[in-house]
Write an enzyme that holds these catalytic residues in place. Structure first.
Site, PDB file in Angstrom:
ATOM      1  N   ASP A   1      12.801   7.900   9.332  1.00 18.22           N
ATOM      2  CA  ASP A   1      11.680   8.166  10.242  1.00 18.22           C
ATOM      3  C   ASP A   1      11.694   7.165  11.391  1.00 18.22           C
ATOM      4  OD1 ASP A   1       9.062   9.300  10.976  1.00 18.22           O
ATOM      5  OD2 ASP A   1       8.230   7.390  10.306  1.00 18.22           O
TER       6      ASP A   1
ATOM      7  N   ARG B   1       0.835  -1.207   0.000  1.00 22.63           N
ATOM      8  CA  ARG B   1       0.000   0.000   0.000  1.00 22.63           C
ATOM      9  C   ARG B   1       0.868   1.254   0.000  1.00 22.63           C
ATOM     10  NH1 ARG B   1      -3.475  -3.257   4.112  1.00 22.63           N
ATOM     11  NH2 ARG B   1      -1.501  -3.199   5.208  1.00 22.63           N
ATOM     12  N   ILE B   2       1.763   1.370   1.002  1.00 22.45           N
ATOM     13  CA  ILE B   2       2.521   2.622   1.160  1.00 22.45           C
ATOM     14  C   ILE B   2       3.600   2.732   0.083  1.00 22.45           C
ATOM     15  CG2 ILE B   2       3.987   3.951   2.736  1.00 22.45           C
ATOM     16  CD1 ILE B   2       2.433   2.465   5.051  1.00 22.45           C
TER      17      ILE B   2
ATOM     18  N   GLU C   1      14.364   2.240  18.847  1.00 20.98           N
ATOM     19  CA  GLU C   1      13.680   3.472  19.260  1.00 20.98           C
ATOM     20  C   GLU C   1      13.435   3.469  20.757  1.00 20.98           C
ATOM     21  OE1 GLU C   1      10.276   4.406  16.795  1.00 20.98           O
ATOM     22  OE2 GLU C   1      11.406   3.912  15.010  1.00 20.98           O
TER      23      GLU C   1
ATOM     24  N   HIS D   1       9.680   9.128  14.025  1.00 22.46           N
ATOM     25  CA  HIS D   1       8.568   8.197  13.722  1.00 22.46           C
ATOM     26  C   HIS D   1       7.232   8.960  13.590  1.00 22.46           C
ATOM     27  CE1 HIS D   1       7.415   3.682  14.196  1.00 22.46           C
ATOM     28  NE2 HIS D   1       6.575   4.282  13.368  1.00 22.46           N
ATOM     29  N   ILE D   2       7.227   9.923  12.652  1.00 21.83           N
ATOM     30  CA  ILE D   2       6.037  10.778  12.490  1.00 21.83           C
ATOM     31  C   ILE D   2       5.337  10.553  11.146  1.00 21.83           C
ATOM     32  CG2 ILE D   2       6.783  12.635  14.047  1.00 21.83           C
ATOM     33  CD1 ILE D   2       7.734  14.154  11.467  1.00 21.83           C
ATOM     34  N   ALA D   3       5.678   9.451  10.470  1.00 17.05           N
ATOM     35  CA  ALA D   3       5.178   9.307   9.094  1.00 17.05           C
ATOM     36  C   ALA D   3       3.658   9.347   9.004  1.00 17.05           C
ATOM     37  CB  ALA D   3       5.726   8.036   8.460  1.00 17.05           C
ATOM     38  N   SER D   4       2.949   8.822  10.003  1.00 20.71           N
ATOM     39  CA  SER D   4       1.474   8.816   9.914  1.00 20.71           C
ATOM     40  C   SER D   4       0.855  10.017  10.641  1.00 20.71           C
ATOM     41  CB  SER D   4       0.921   7.520  10.514  1.00 20.71           C
ATOM     42  OG  SER D   4       1.182   7.469  11.903  1.00 20.71           O
TER      43      SER D   4
ATOM     44  N   SER E   1       9.619   2.555   7.247  1.00 21.87           N
ATOM     45  CA  SER E   1       8.930   1.282   7.538  1.00 21.87           C
ATOM     46  C   SER E   1       9.156   0.933   9.000  1.00 21.87           C
ATOM     47  CB  SER E   1       9.395   0.176   6.581  1.00 21.87           C
ATOM     48  OG  SER E   1      10.777  -0.087   6.700  1.00 21.87           O
ATOM     49  N   ARG E   2      10.182   0.160   9.297  1.00 22.40           N
ATOM     50  CA  ARG E   2      10.569  -0.122  10.673  1.00 22.40           C
ATOM     51  C   ARG E   2      12.092  -0.058  10.762  1.00 22.40           C
ATOM     52  NH1 ARG E   2       6.164   0.922  12.025  1.00 22.40           N
ATOM     53  NH2 ARG E   2       4.608  -0.368  13.050  1.00 22.40           N
TER      54      ARG E   2
HETATM   55  N1  NAD Z   1       6.873   5.082   9.879  1.00 26.10           N
HETATM   56  C1  NAD Z   1       5.586   4.972  10.135  1.00 26.10           C
HETATM   57  O1  NAD Z   1       4.998   5.732  10.884  1.00 26.10           O
HETATM   58  C2  NAD Z   1       4.807   3.888   9.454  1.00 26.10           C
HETATM   59  C3  NAD Z   1       3.475   4.138   9.104  1.00 26.10           C
HETATM   60  C4  NAD Z   1       2.764   3.124   8.487  1.00 26.10           C
HETATM   61  C5  NAD Z   1       3.371   1.907   8.230  1.00 26.10           C
HETATM   62  N2  NAD Z   1       4.657   1.707   8.571  1.00 26.10           N
HETATM   63  C6  NAD Z   1       5.317   0.430   8.269  1.00 26.10           C
HETATM   64  O2  NAD Z   1       5.189   0.197   6.883  1.00 26.10           O
HETATM   65  C7  NAD Z   1       4.905  -1.182   6.682  1.00 26.10           C
HETATM   66  C8  NAD Z   1       4.207  -1.376   5.362  1.00 26.10           C
HETATM   67  O3  NAD Z   1       2.884  -0.889   5.428  1.00 26.10           O
HETATM   68  P1  NAD Z   1       1.856  -1.174   4.229  1.00 26.10           P
HETATM   69  O4  NAD Z   1       0.546  -0.706   4.708  1.00 26.10           O
HETATM   70  O5  NAD Z   1       2.392  -0.659   2.948  1.00 26.10           O
HETATM   71  O6  NAD Z   1       1.875  -2.763   4.207  1.00 26.10           O
HETATM   72  P2  NAD Z   1       1.612  -3.728   3.000  1.00 26.10           P
HETATM   73  O7  NAD Z   1       1.394  -5.071   3.609  1.00 26.10           O
HETATM   74  O8  NAD Z   1       0.581  -3.172   2.101  1.00 26.10           O
HETATM   75  O9  NAD Z   1       3.002  -3.725   2.189  1.00 26.10           O
HETATM   76  C9  NAD Z   1       4.138  -4.393   2.619  1.00 26.10           C
HETATM   77  C10 NAD Z   1       4.794  -5.009   1.401  1.00 26.10           C
HETATM   78  O10 NAD Z   1       6.045  -5.586   1.789  1.00 26.10           O
HETATM   79  C11 NAD Z   1       6.226  -6.728   0.990  1.00 26.10           C
HETATM   80  N3  NAD Z   1       7.231  -7.607   1.556  1.00 26.10           N
HETATM   81  C12 NAD Z   1       7.109  -8.468   2.600  1.00 26.10           C
HETATM   82  N4  NAD Z   1       8.276  -9.122   2.791  1.00 26.10           N
HETATM   83  C13 NAD Z   1       9.145  -8.639   1.872  1.00 26.10           C
HETATM   84  C14 NAD Z   1      10.491  -8.922   1.559  1.00 26.10           C
HETATM   85  N5  NAD Z   1      11.186  -9.840   2.225  1.00 26.10           N
HETATM   86  N6  NAD Z   1      11.059  -8.236   0.559  1.00 26.10           N
HETATM   87  C15 NAD Z   1      10.368  -7.320  -0.160  1.00 26.10           C
HETATM   88  N7  NAD Z   1       9.067  -7.017   0.085  1.00 26.10           N
HETATM   89  C16 NAD Z   1       8.480  -7.679   1.077  1.00 26.10           C
HETATM   90  C17 NAD Z   1       4.830  -7.351   0.939  1.00 26.10           C
HETATM   91  O11 NAD Z   1       4.701  -8.307  -0.115  1.00 26.10           O
HETATM   92  C18 NAD Z   1       3.964  -6.137   0.762  1.00 26.10           C
HETATM   93  O12 NAD Z   1       3.709  -5.842  -0.588  1.00 26.10           O
HETATM   94  C19 NAD Z   1       4.064  -1.556   7.922  1.00 26.10           C
HETATM   95  O13 NAD Z   1       4.121  -2.936   8.195  1.00 26.10           O
HETATM   96  C20 NAD Z   1       4.701  -0.734   9.020  1.00 26.10           C
HETATM   97  O14 NAD Z   1       5.699  -1.474   9.659  1.00 26.10           O
HETATM   98  C21 NAD Z   1       5.381   2.677   9.183  1.00 26.10           C
HETATM   99  O1  DGY Z   2       2.716   0.972  11.618  1.00 23.34           O
HETATM  100  C1  DGY Z   2       2.252   2.100  11.758  1.00 23.34           C
HETATM  101  O2  DGY Z   2       1.053   2.361  11.557  1.00 23.34           O
HETATM  102  C2  DGY Z   2       3.148   3.239  12.128  1.00 23.34           C
HETATM  103  O3  DGY Z   2       4.409   2.905  12.451  1.00 23.34           O
HETATM  104  C3  DGY Z   2       2.538   4.287  12.981  1.00 23.34           C
HETATM  105  O4  DGY Z   2       1.669   4.955  12.169  1.00 23.34           O
END
Ligand code: NAD
Ligand code: DGY
Length: 384
Positions: free
Chosen positions: A297, A175-176, A302, A320-323, A272-273
């Protein structure tokens, strides 16, 4: 014996006791719960990261559901305590749930909720902001101005990277990652190379159509490529943004060896993380390669940064303010509350967790469903 914690109570006579381990933005989420006979208890402790012991004290002897945060360690201890207290549901106020041992929740039949469908664009926008900040050296230049060092235009002053026509690499085009790719492609006419375990068909179709549109308008078309290996992305891309889930397969995905194959002037972004990057190796790489820049981020441990990272001018770091947009954070709170409420009420699971709008409309009653339960199948919950 768990220590007492400070709480704020809403609707004290409510039948169902729902605990939120943190105060969350907006009030709609509270109203949605109290309107449905919930007593809502919000932890007001000043401590940012609650320990397992703190949360045990919050759960107490009777608790129907908990809304928690990604900083908490939800495993065997907390799920067994929640089960003993009569609990049915836990929801992270986050889309990522690497802080949750879903197997332990399954063992106790507790639903685990998360909050997709409301933070995709906000998070992608922050990744795009970090890409720009790092490529155009915005933070360094800002600090230079504030320090009173600017004494006139110079040809070499804060020269950075042009994005137009360069290649953006996305690792994890879910998604992201896909939303970020679109922003960089539409905004800066970048070509795409991505790596994911699955094909990002919609993204590919979008880039093809956008390329045709540009060509029809006499502009250079953009292109896309799905890489066979992650290394292909690292070698080819000028800007690389990481968007996978954090699990065993993505821990330290970016390590010393993989940093070494990236372009010397590449930009690396992580929203991401933190543990997706070996942060100590990154610090060394930043020291050795002053034109390599990062926008971060998230961090491996952390709230800390690895020694030396804060000293690197070629790193842009945010907490960690992405959202963190108002609409998104209020929406996350709503979705987390409705996940917990829905399970308490025995509602089915919403058919498409990415289509969250019906739950977010302030002017209508949300559907009688749990917006997103990640272990619905495992604990035998049916879909709407
Ligand atoms: N920084 C933030 O505040 C923040 C905010 C939202 C999400 N996130 C992080 O972003 C992540 C992704 O969110 P999303 O909604 O896009 O999830 P999502 O499930 O839609 O997308 C994750 C993608 O990663 C892929 N993936 C899994 N294992 C992989 C690998 N080994 N190599 C390559 N690709 C791989 C999956 O196939 C999937 O398409 C979340 O799990 C979260 O940890 C961080
Ligand atoms: O996974 C998440 O949603 C973020 O890290 C916080 O928005």
């Amino acid at each position: 014996m768990a220590k007492p914690v400070s709480i704020e109570v809403w609707n004290p006579n409510g039948k169902y006791r729902v605990v939120s381990t943190k105060s969350m933005p907006g009030t709609r989420w509270i109203r949605l719960l109290t309107d449905q006979d919930c007593r809502v208890e919000i932890c007001t402790d000043k401590k940012t990261i609650l320990s397992v012991e703190d949360i045990l004290a919050l759960i107490g002897d009777k608790c129907d559901g908990v809304i928690g945060q990604l900083t908490e360690d939800w495993g065997e201890v907390l799920f067994s305590a929640l089960k003993r207290a009569g609990g049915k549901a836990f929801s992270n106020m986050a889309v990522g749930y690497n802080n949750v041992d879903v197997g332990a929740a399954n063992k106790y039949g507790i639903a685990v909720g998360n909050t997709p469908g409301v933070l995709t664009e906000t998070t992608a926008e922050l990744a795009a902001s970090l890409s720009l900040a790092a490529s155009r050296r915005i933070v360094e230049a800002d600090q230079f101005m504030r320090a009173g060092l600017y004494d006139g235009w110079l040809p070499h002053l804060f020269v950075g990277n042009l994005l137009k026509g360069q290649t953006v690499g996305v690792i994890g085009a879910g998604r992201i990652g896909s939303a970020y790719a679109r922003m960089m492609i539409e905004g800066f006419k970048m070509n795409l190379i991505y790596y994911d375990l699955y094909q990002a068909t919609r993204l590919e179709k979008f880039v093809t159509a956008y390329g045709q549109f540009l060509k029809a308008n006499g502009e250079q078309p953009v292109t896309w490529k799905r890489a066979a290996t992650m290394e292909d992305v690292l070698r080819e891309a000028d800007v690389i943004s990481l968007h996978p889930v954090l699990d065993k397969t993505t821990y330290h995905l970016i390590n010393k060896e993989r940093l070494a194959i990236m372009k010397k002037e590449a930009i690396l972004v992580n929203a991401s993380r933190g543990p997706v990057i070996d942060e100590a190796a990154l610090v060394e790489h930043l020291k050795q390669n002053p034109m390599f820049r990062v926008g971060l981020d998230v961090f491996e441990e952390e709230p800390f940064m690895k020694p030396g990272l804060a000293d690197q001018e070629n790193a842009v770091v945010v907490p960690h303010i992405a959202s963190a947009s108002k609409w998104t954070r209020e929406g996350m709170a709503t979705l987390a509350a409705l996940n917990v409420l829905g399970k308490i009420k025995g509602y089915p699971i919403w058919s498409d967790p990415n289509r969250a709008e019906p739950f977010l409309n302030e002017n209508s009653v949300p559907p009688a469903a749990c917006p997103s339960i990640v272990n619905a199948k495992e604990i035998g919950l049916s879909k709407l």
